[in-house]
Design a protein around this motif. Structure first.
Motif, mmCIF file in Angstrom:
data_model
loop_
_atom_site.group_PDB
_atom_site.id
_atom_site.type_symbol
_atom_site.label_atom_id
_atom_site.label_comp_id
_atom_site.label_asym_id
_atom_site.label_seq_id
_atom_site.Cartn_x
_atom_site.Cartn_y
_atom_site.Cartn_z
ATOM 1 N N GLY A 12 0.584 -1.308 0.196
ATOM 2 C CA GLY A 12 -0.181 -0.440 0.092
ATOM 3 C C GLY A 12 0.896 1.594 0.102
ATOM 4 N N ASP A 45 -6.009 4.530 -6.539
ATOM 5 C CA ASP A 45 -5.308 3.442 -6.953
ATOM 6 C C ASP A 45 -6.172 3.329 -4.978
ATOM 7 N N ARG A 46 -7.438 2.850 -5.340
ATOM 8 C CA ARG A 46 -8.478 3.135 -3.653
ATOM 9 C C ARG A 46 -7.316 2.056 -3.009
ATOM 10 N N THR A 47 -6.163 1.200 -2.952
ATOM 11 C CA THR A 47 -6.085 0.212 -2.170
ATOM 12 C C THR A 47 -4.550 1.397 -1.699
ATOM 13 N N ARG A 49 -2.012 3.382 0.291
ATOM 14 C CA ARG A 49 -2.165 3.766 1.692
ATOM 15 C C ARG A 49 -1.194 5.572 1.700
ATOM 16 N N ASN A 244 -15.303 1.921 6.762
ATOM 17 C CA ASN A 244 -13.720 2.188 6.817
ATOM 18 C C ASN A 244 -14.163 2.271 8.154
ATOM 19 N N GLY A 261 -10.703 -1.622 4.528
ATOM 20 C CA GLY A 261 -10.274 -2.335 3.002
ATOM 21 C C GLY A 261 -10.336 -0.671 2.300
ATOM 22 N N PRO A 262 -10.274 -1.076 1.214
ATOM 23 C CA PRO A 262 -9.716 0.392 0.255
ATOM 24 C C PRO A 262 -10.774 1.636 0.448
ATOM 25 N N ARG A 263 -10.117 2.214 0.208
ATOM 26 C CA ARG A 263 -11.316 2.928 0.469
ATOM 27 C C ARG A 263 -12.058 4.342 -0.485
#
Length: 265
Positions: A12, A45-47, A49, A244, A261-263
């Motif tokens: 991430g 990319d929603r994963t 971080r 989340n 989880g993903p954003r």
């Protein structure tokens, strides 16, 4: 043509590297295009971080490579024209695109951080630097002004007199002096390690909370109270209804590490 910006993502955390070490990572038009493309790709990319931006070799970035850039007058013109849907041209978007990414962006600076390189670093959310790194709004040396979003980012970080002095004199300050001025978040002998350590700390917070905080600060830093309060309410109402936030709340109550989880966006 070899890439001048590399990007790897692990667990991430994206590590974006200015990769022209033989020229102290001086910026070419190709570098600017690659910075924009990389930031735009990471934004989707929603994963993701966190992002760490660093420089290969002996410097973070020595600024614009005028010799290379001036050999492409037609490309300079197209790069200088703003895109109406973004409000930035390529020079500006190479910096401001990192503000658009909804995760924390951390610059790790060593050696030269000059001109356009300084503006890239200032566009990050946080900056770690070696004590002896060299920082300068170097454009004044060449009779020009910072035009890669540096005026805005300087205004956010230092007082107007300091911003004017740095811009007008093109003086070079050390990383330690830059920290005292407010340009640098912290000094460290290993700024990449410091940046990665902060990225790991941020990973235990909800990616949606981090995105909302970044949006809120960036959108309201120069706004009046009423607009700021309205944006606070909007962001909070959204956060209260998503998964989340529930994960963060339950993990805090159970005193365990949250598994996000993903954003959401």
């Amino acid at each position: 043509m070899a890439s001048l910006v590399t990007c790897t993502v692990q667990d991430g955390i994206a590590r974006v590297t200015l990769d022209r070490p033989d020229k102290l990572n001086a910026l070419t038009l190709q570098t600017l295009d690659e910075l924009v493309a990389t930031a735009h790709r990471l934004r989707r990319d929603r994963t993701l971080r966190a992002v760490v931006i660093e420089g290969a070799g002996d410097a973070f970035c020595a600024g614009l490579d005028f010799g290379s850039v001036l050999r492409q007058p037609a490309k300079i013109l197209t790069s200088f024209v703003p895109r109406p849907w973004r409000g930035t041209n390529t020079f500006q978007e190479a910096c401001w695109a990192w503000r658009r990414i909804p995760v924390p962006v951390i610059a790790a600076v060593h050696g030269h951080c000059l001109g356009g390189g300084l503006q890239i670093a200032l566009a990050a959310d946080f900056r770690f630097a070696t004590p002896d790194s060299q920082w300068s709004v170097l454009e004044g040396k060449w009779g020009i002004i910072p035009d890669m979003t540096g005026i805005r980012t300087l205004a956010e970080l230092v007082g107007i007199d300091t911003a004017k002095r740095l811009t007008m004199t093109a003086e070079v300050v050390s990383g330690k002096e830059a920290e005292a001025l407010g340009l640098v978040t912290g000094v460290d002998a290993d700024p990449v390690a410091a940046a990665l350590e902060l990225a790991e700390r941020l990973k235990v917070r909800s990616p949606d909370q981090l995105a909302a905080a970044k949006r809120l600060f960036n959108a309201t830093w120069t706004s009046g109270p009423r607009r700021t309060f309205a944006r606070e309410r909007i962001e909070q109402a959204w956060l209260l209804g998503i998964r989340n936030t529930k994960v963060a709340r339950e993990a805090a109550a159970a005193k365990v590490t949250p598994q996000f989880g993903p954003r959401s966006r």
